[in-house]
Design a protein around this motif. Structure first.
Motif, PDB file in Angstrom:
ATOM      1  N   LYS A  18     -23.788   8.122  14.395  1.00  0.00           N
ATOM      2  CA  LYS A  18     -23.680   6.669  14.608  1.00  0.00           C
ATOM      3  C   LYS A  18     -24.031   5.919  13.320  1.00  0.00           C
ATOM      4  CE  LYS A  18     -24.965   3.179  17.991  1.00  0.00           C
ATOM      5  NZ  LYS A  18     -25.724   2.900  19.203  1.00  0.00           N
ATOM      6  N   ASN A  21     -21.339   6.391  10.608  1.00  0.00           N
ATOM      7  CA  ASN A  21     -20.108   5.636  10.833  1.00  0.00           C
ATOM      8  C   ASN A  21     -20.265   4.133  10.628  1.00  0.00           C
ATOM      9  OD1 ASN A  21     -18.367   7.811  11.382  1.00  0.00           O
ATOM     10  ND2 ASN A  21     -19.233   7.988  13.428  1.00  0.00           N
ATOM     11  N   ARG A  22     -21.483   3.638  10.527  1.00  0.00           N
ATOM     12  CA  ARG A  22     -21.647   2.193  10.380  1.00  0.00           C
ATOM     13  C   ARG A  22     -22.192   1.752   9.020  1.00  0.00           C
ATOM     14  NH1 ARG A  22     -26.979   2.502  13.093  1.00  0.00           N
ATOM     15  NH2 ARG A  22     -28.276   1.310  11.684  1.00  0.00           N
TER      16      ARG A  22
END
Length: 147
Positions: A18, A21-22
């Motif tokens: 997570k 991906n950000r």
């Protein structure tokens, strides 16, 4: 070639999928970056003739058997030492046609040659040494060259 699973690398970096991906950046320990670069160099095209020509000390050491091979030296040490000659030769006619600013500089004798330009400035600007590497050079430029 073996590459550990992505989740194993993320765990070693203290990151999650997570987070990965950000975010735009992630910190890599130098030993991890070094092994990734060594793996990339091992899989890349290597100009043995150019490397030995530009590095007579390595040519002599390979000849005497002190060094196993020019490519192994480059992967383990030469790349990190900034040694020249390992990348593919510059296709001068293509390079000058694809880079009219360089062609003008060569014509005005501000730059000695297409190869000189590429080795001194062009690679750092994300330019390709030949048509064969145009796509991959563009990919590297996208991640390395900040406008």
């Amino acid at each position: 070639m073996y590459i550990p699973p992505f989740d194993s690398l993320l765990k070693a970096l203290g990151a999650t999928r997570k987070e990965f991906n950000r975010v735009d950046q992630i910190t890599l320990p130098v030993p991890l970056l070094k092994i990734l670069l060594q793996m990339a160099n091992a899989a890349s095209d290597f100009n043995e003739i150019g490397y030995l020509r530009e590095n007579p000390d390595i040519a002599a050491a390979v000849k005497t058997g002190e060094i196993q091979s020019a490519k192994m030296h480059y992967i383990g040490f030469g790349y990190f030492e900034g040694r020249l000659g390992a990348i593919p030769e510059v296709d001068a006619p293509w390079y000058l046609e694809s880079n009219p600013d360089v062609a003008d500089a060569v014509e005005q004798q501000k730059v000695g040659s297409a190869s000189e330009h590429f080795n001194v400035v062009g690679a750092g600007e994300g330019r390709s040494p030949s048509k064969k590497y145009e796509t991959v050079a563009a990919q590297w430029k996208k991640v390395l060259v900040r406008d």
